[in-house]
Design an enzyme around this catalytic site. Structure first.
Site, PDB file in Angstrom:
ATOM      1  N   HIS A 104       0.787  -1.218   0.048  1.00 56.35           N
ATOM      2  CA  HIS A 104       0.140   0.155   0.018  1.00 56.35           C
ATOM      3  C   HIS A 104       0.776   1.364   0.056  1.00 56.35           C
ATOM      4  CE1 HIS A 104       0.670   1.152   4.226  1.00 56.35           C
ATOM      5  NE2 HIS A 104       0.569   0.118   4.286  1.00 56.35           N
ATOM      6  N   HIS A 116       0.841   5.765  -1.520  1.00 51.13           N
ATOM      7  CA  HIS A 116       0.416   6.843  -2.476  1.00 51.13           C
ATOM      8  C   HIS A 116       1.293   6.761  -3.784  1.00 51.13           C
ATOM      9  CE1 HIS A 116      -2.196   8.063   0.725  1.00 51.13           C
ATOM     10  NE2 HIS A 116      -1.082   8.615   1.609  1.00 51.13           N
TER      11      HIS A 116
END
Length: 356
Positions: free
Chosen positions: A140, A142
Site C-alpha cells: 500500500h 500513495h
C-alpha cells in the site's frame, strides 16, 4: 518592529533585520537536516525489518521443496488516494496480517511523490513479482497505477482502491494539512498555524483550495503517462475509467467503506477473513478522523463546481460509484437493515469423461 524604529538608529535596524534573516535560515536548515536524519533512520529501520523477515524465511527454506501454492503467491496493491479513508482501511490489513498469515508493506516514496522514476518502476515491479519472502503480500502507498505487463513481468498483482467525492476529499485534505487527525495528534503538519477556513480560502482564491487541487483521483488511476497529470485532460479520464474496469479487482467508495470491506472478505478470504467483523465490532483503533474540519458552504461548493476540472473529476467519481454499486448489487442482499453476502450461485454438471 515599531519599537525598533523609535529606539534604534537605521543602521542598527538593518543589522537587526539581517541577523533575524540569518537566524531564520539557520533554523530552516536545521529543520531540513532533522527531516533528512529522520528519513535515513526510517530507511534503516525498514531495511532491518526486511532482513529479519528474509532470515526467518531462509530458515524455513529447506522445507519448501516446491513453489508456493497459488493462494500463497498472491500480491495485492492498494495504491491509495490520500484522504479517502485509506489509513482506516490499511490498518485493518495490519490487524489481520498476523492471523491470516500474509505480509503488509508500505511503499514509502520520497516526499510522497506518486510518480516513480522509470528505474524505480522497474525495481518495484521486479521486487513485487520475485520477492518470494514477501508473498502473499499486501502493498500500500500513495503511488500512481503501474501496468506490470509493460515491464515484461510474468505475473500481475491484483489492484484495489477507494475513491471519494472530490470536494469532500479536498476539504478533508485541506484541514488535515493544518490540524492533522486523531491518529497522530502530536505530529506537526505542513500548514500548521494557518487558521483560514476552506470557505475563506476559496473566497480569496487561495492556491490550497484551487480547482487544480481536485485533480488527483483520475491521475492515480490513469498512471505514469505524462497526460495523466495534465489537469482537466479527458484522455486521462478515459484511461482512468479503462484501468478501473480492466485492471482493478474492486474499487470502493469512502461513503460505503463497510460494504467494500464485506465484498473484499467474500472475494479474498485469504487476506480479509474477519475484516468485516473487525470493522463493525472492533475497538475502532483503525478509524481516523481529520481534526477541526468545517463543512463548506453551499456557495463554496457551487463555486468549485463551476470548474471544468471538478466536472471531469466528478464524472470519474460517479463512474466508480456506479461500478461499485453494480458489483454490490450482484454480491449482497439486504435483510432487516443488514447486508448479507450471497452464497455461491453456480455449480458444475455434465462432467465428461465419466470416471469409472
Amino acid at each position: 518592529m515599531g519599537l525598533l524604529r523609535t529606539t534604534m538608529p537605521p543602521k542598527f535596524q538593518l543589522l537587526a533585520l539581517l541577523a533575524f534573516g540569518v537566524a531564520m535560515l539557520f533554523i530552516e536548515n536545521q529543520i531540513q537536516r532533522l527531516e533528512e536524519s529522520r528519513a535515513r533512520l526510517e530507511r534503516t529501520i525498514a531495511r532491518h525489518e526486511v532482513a529479519e523477515v528474509e532470515q526467518r524465511h531462509r530458515k524455513d527454506a529447506g522445507r519448501e521443496l516446491s513453489p508456493p501454492a497459488d493462494k500463497d503467491d498472491m500480491v495485492i496493491i492498494y495504491n491509495r488516494v490520500p484522504k479517502t479513508a485509506s489509513t482506516s482501511f490499511t490498518n485493518i490489513a495490519y490487524d489481520l496480517c498476523g492471523k491470516n498469515r500474509f505480509h503488509v508493506l508500505h511503499i514509502n516514496t520520497t516526499k510522497n511523490n506518486p510518480v516513480m522514476s522509470l528505474q524505480d518502476q522497474v525495481r518495484f515491479v521486479r521486487n513485487v513479482t520475485s520477492w518470494r519472502e514477501m508473498k502473499p503480500g499486501f502493498y500500500h502507498g500513495h503511488v500512481a497505477y503501474l501496468d506490470f505487463s509493460k515491464y515484461g513481468a510474468k505475473g500481475k498483482p491484483m489492484y484495489i482502491n477507494v475513491v471519494r467525492d472530490p470536494i469532500e476529499r479536498l476539504v478533508s485534505y485541506y484541514y488535515f494539512l493544518r490540524f492533522g487527525d486523531d491518529y497522530r495528534p502530536g505530529l506537526r503538519r505542513r500548514k500548521q498555524g494557518d487558521k483560514k477556513t476552506f470557505d475563506e480560502c476559496v473566497s480569496s482564491g487561495g492556491s490550497d483550495c484551487a480547482p487544480e487541487k481536485l485533480w488527483l483521483q483520475i491521475p492515480f488511476f490513469c498512471g505514469h503517462h505524462s497526460e495523466c497529470w495534465n489537469a482537466g485532460s479527458r484522455w486521462a479520464l478515459e484511461q482512468a475509467k479503462y484501468n478501473l474496469v480492466n485492471e482493478y479487482l474492486l474499487v470502493g467508495v469512502t461513503e460505503e467503506l463497510e460494504d467494500f470491506i464485506m465484498i473484499l472478505e467474500a472475494a479474498l478470504p485469504r487476506f480479509f477473513k474477519g475484516a468485516t467483523e473487525l470493522y463493525k465490532t472492533g475497538k475502532k483503533s483503525h478509524l481516523r478522523k481529520t481534526t477541526e474540519k468545517k463543512p463548506p458552504t453551499k456557495e463554496t461548493i457551487a463555486k468549485l463546481q463551476q470548474s471544468d476540472i471538478w466536472k471531469i473529476e466528478n464524472e470519474f467519481y460517479e463512474f466508480a460509484l456506479e461500478q461499485f454499486q453494480f458489483v454490490r448489487a450482484h454480491a449482497v442482499r439486504e435483510k432487516d437493515g443488514e447486508l448479507y453476502i450471497l452464497a455461491q450461485s453456480f455449480f458444475y454438471e455434465k462432467i465428461y469423461p465419466k470416471v469409472n
